[in-house]
Scaffold this active site. Sequence first.
Site, PDB file in Angstrom:
ATOM      1  N   HIS A   3       0.845  -1.191   0.000  1.00 15.03           N
ATOM      2  CA  HIS A   3       0.000   0.000   0.000  1.00 15.03           C
ATOM      3  C   HIS A   3       0.880   1.240   0.000  1.00 15.03           C
ATOM      4  O   HIS A   3       1.758   1.378   0.854  1.00 15.03           O
ATOM      5  CB  HIS A   3      -0.910   0.015   1.239  1.00 15.03           C
ATOM      6  CG  HIS A   3      -2.121  -0.846   1.096  1.00 15.03           C
ATOM      7  ND1 HIS A   3      -3.309  -0.587   1.754  1.00 15.03           N
ATOM      8  CD2 HIS A   3      -2.334  -1.970   0.371  1.00 15.03           C
ATOM      9  CE1 HIS A   3      -4.197  -1.519   1.426  1.00 15.03           C
ATOM     10  NE2 HIS A   3      -3.620  -2.370   0.592  1.00 15.03           N
ATOM     11  N   TYR A  20      -9.383   5.617   7.568  1.00 11.90           N
ATOM     12  CA  TYR A  20      -9.522   6.015   8.963  1.00 11.90           C
ATOM     13  C   TYR A  20     -10.557   7.134   9.009  1.00 11.90           C
ATOM     14  O   TYR A  20     -10.343   8.204   8.426  1.00 11.90           O
ATOM     15  CB  TYR A  20      -8.194   6.533   9.521  1.00 11.90           C
ATOM     16  CG  TYR A  20      -7.122   5.480   9.689  1.00 11.90           C
ATOM     17  CD1 TYR A  20      -6.809   4.991  10.952  1.00 11.90           C
ATOM     18  CD2 TYR A  20      -6.413   4.981   8.598  1.00 11.90           C
ATOM     19  CE1 TYR A  20      -5.819   4.029  11.131  1.00 11.90           C
ATOM     20  CE2 TYR A  20      -5.428   4.021   8.756  1.00 11.90           C
ATOM     21  CZ  TYR A  20      -5.131   3.553  10.027  1.00 11.90           C
ATOM     22  OH  TYR A  20      -4.158   2.593  10.195  1.00 11.90           O
ATOM     23  N   PRO A  68      -3.992   0.762  18.695  1.00  8.46           N
ATOM     24  CA  PRO A  68      -3.776   0.292  17.323  1.00  8.46           C
ATOM     25  C   PRO A  68      -3.958   1.351  16.241  1.00  8.46           C
ATOM     26  O   PRO A  68      -3.717   1.065  15.066  1.00  8.46           O
ATOM     27  CB  PRO A  68      -4.814  -0.826  17.174  1.00  8.46           C
ATOM     28  CG  PRO A  68      -5.892  -0.467  18.148  1.00  8.46           C
ATOM     29  CD  PRO A  68      -5.203   0.189  19.302  1.00  8.46           C
ATOM     30  N   LYS A  80       1.160   0.272  14.992  1.00 12.17           N
ATOM     31  CA  LYS A  80       2.546   0.205  15.450  1.00 12.17           C
ATOM     32  C   LYS A  80       2.876  -1.002  16.326  1.00 12.17           C
ATOM     33  O   LYS A  80       4.056  -1.278  16.578  1.00 12.17           O
ATOM     34  CB  LYS A  80       2.900   1.479  16.223  1.00 12.17           C
ATOM     35  CG  LYS A  80       2.971   2.710  15.343  1.00 12.17           C
ATOM     36  CD  LYS A  80       4.228   2.693  14.488  1.00 12.17           C
ATOM     37  CE  LYS A  80       4.181   3.697  13.354  1.00 12.17           C
ATOM     38  NZ  LYS A  80       3.729   3.163  12.093  1.00 12.17           N
ATOM     39  N   TYR A 111       3.859   6.805   9.702  1.00  8.25           N
ATOM     40  CA  TYR A 111       3.045   5.641   9.355  1.00  8.25           C
ATOM     41  C   TYR A 111       3.891   4.533   8.717  1.00  8.25           C
ATOM     42  O   TYR A 111       3.726   3.360   9.038  1.00  8.25           O
ATOM     43  CB  TYR A 111       1.911   6.046   8.420  1.00  8.25           C
ATOM     44  CG  TYR A 111       0.799   5.026   8.351  1.00  8.25           C
ATOM     45  CD1 TYR A 111      -0.194   4.995   9.321  1.00  8.25           C
ATOM     46  CD2 TYR A 111       0.738   4.092   7.313  1.00  8.25           C
ATOM     47  CE1 TYR A 111      -1.216   4.054   9.264  1.00  8.25           C
ATOM     48  CE2 TYR A 111      -0.287   3.162   7.252  1.00  8.25           C
ATOM     49  CZ  TYR A 111      -1.256   3.144   8.235  1.00  8.25           C
ATOM     50  OH  TYR A 111      -2.258   2.207   8.182  1.00  8.25           O
TER      51      TYR A 111
END
Length: 394
Positions: free
Chosen positions: A72, A201, A293, A297, A385
């Site tokens: 991704h 998200y 979460p 990580k 990220y």
Amino acid sequence: MKTQVAIIGAGPSGLLLGQLLHRQGINNVIVERRSGEYVLSRIRAGVLEQGMVDLLREAGVDQRMDKEGLPHDGFELVFDNRRVRVALDELTGGSKVMVYGQTEVTRDLMEAREFAGATTLYEAENVQPHELESDSPYLTFEHKGETVRLDCDYIAGCDGYHGVSRQAIPQHRIKEFEKVYPFGWLGVLSDTPPVSDELIYARHERGFSLCSMRSATRSRYYLQVPSDEKVENWSDERFWEELKRRLPDEVAEKLVTGPSIEKSIAPLRSYVVEPMQYGRLFLVGDAAHIVPPTGAKGLNLAASDVNTLYRLMVKVYREGRTDLIERYSQTCLKRIWKAERFSWWMTSMLHNFSDEEDFNSRMQLAELDYVTSSTAGLTTIAENYVGLPYESLE
């Protein structure tokens, strides 16, 4: 029994450490209190940082990941009727993440260890570390009805938050830092195609939601729920209806629903213990730290601990660099606190802390608007990220 490195815990961190050490000719034995089948049954994370992907390749367990994993190069943030894409590769100079389930990582590592003929003792009961501040630490445990003593040079505690490793350290020798959040994540796993090619998200007045996946045919969805919520209160129908309410209309219309194959509620908290070592015992992964979460990580932080300990052991056995042993905790914690900060920040920015619009909710929207309206803000999100660089021992 005798070995160089005794590893407590056969989850992905213990198995990855064992595989890396084995490939460098460093003998190790893994001791696990559960069965192999139980370890594989745990449903966990599925987003791998670039650093962890590289480490799995170094461990020689990348064949199936590269074939079945989903690279991704971006994800979406949804808030205030806006959809903003975070282009990971463009903002970080080419770094990406890999969607590949923790269960699959564990399976690959188990198979590699079995092929290598390395020793893993499952269903070992009453595991106890001893003489940790001496030059001759050892483990005792019961296996197949016999009491076993495993002598070693070093012990890696990869047995999670509830394991025996951290509990073996005298309480006055460590300091714990913790933040408990007033909500959890209700997660559903379903054999349905993901609603989007990339993770979403979403911040919504009804609560946070996340659209994720494990493969092109298996989806993982989450809803923010109160910390005292019971999973029994959520039928599949209720879950899907609530998820649709929290997503943009054009996304909700594409959502393919189906029976859940796993449903659970995970509490959210931040936790770190310092230091992460005591004598010849090193804490790895969840034994030393927990992250909410939201930042993806948890598994990745465990991998960064593994990276540090693995390279430390190579230095010790190849170059006699025992002076580096005392740097393990400090090296790991530099990266851990940065990941804790990112996970806390994402959690604080995307979740509802009140049922009503208040000062905090306005600050969340202002923060989201600010960081997504500038290249610098988006780069900050993207760099964290995909994962910050691993810390060096020297």
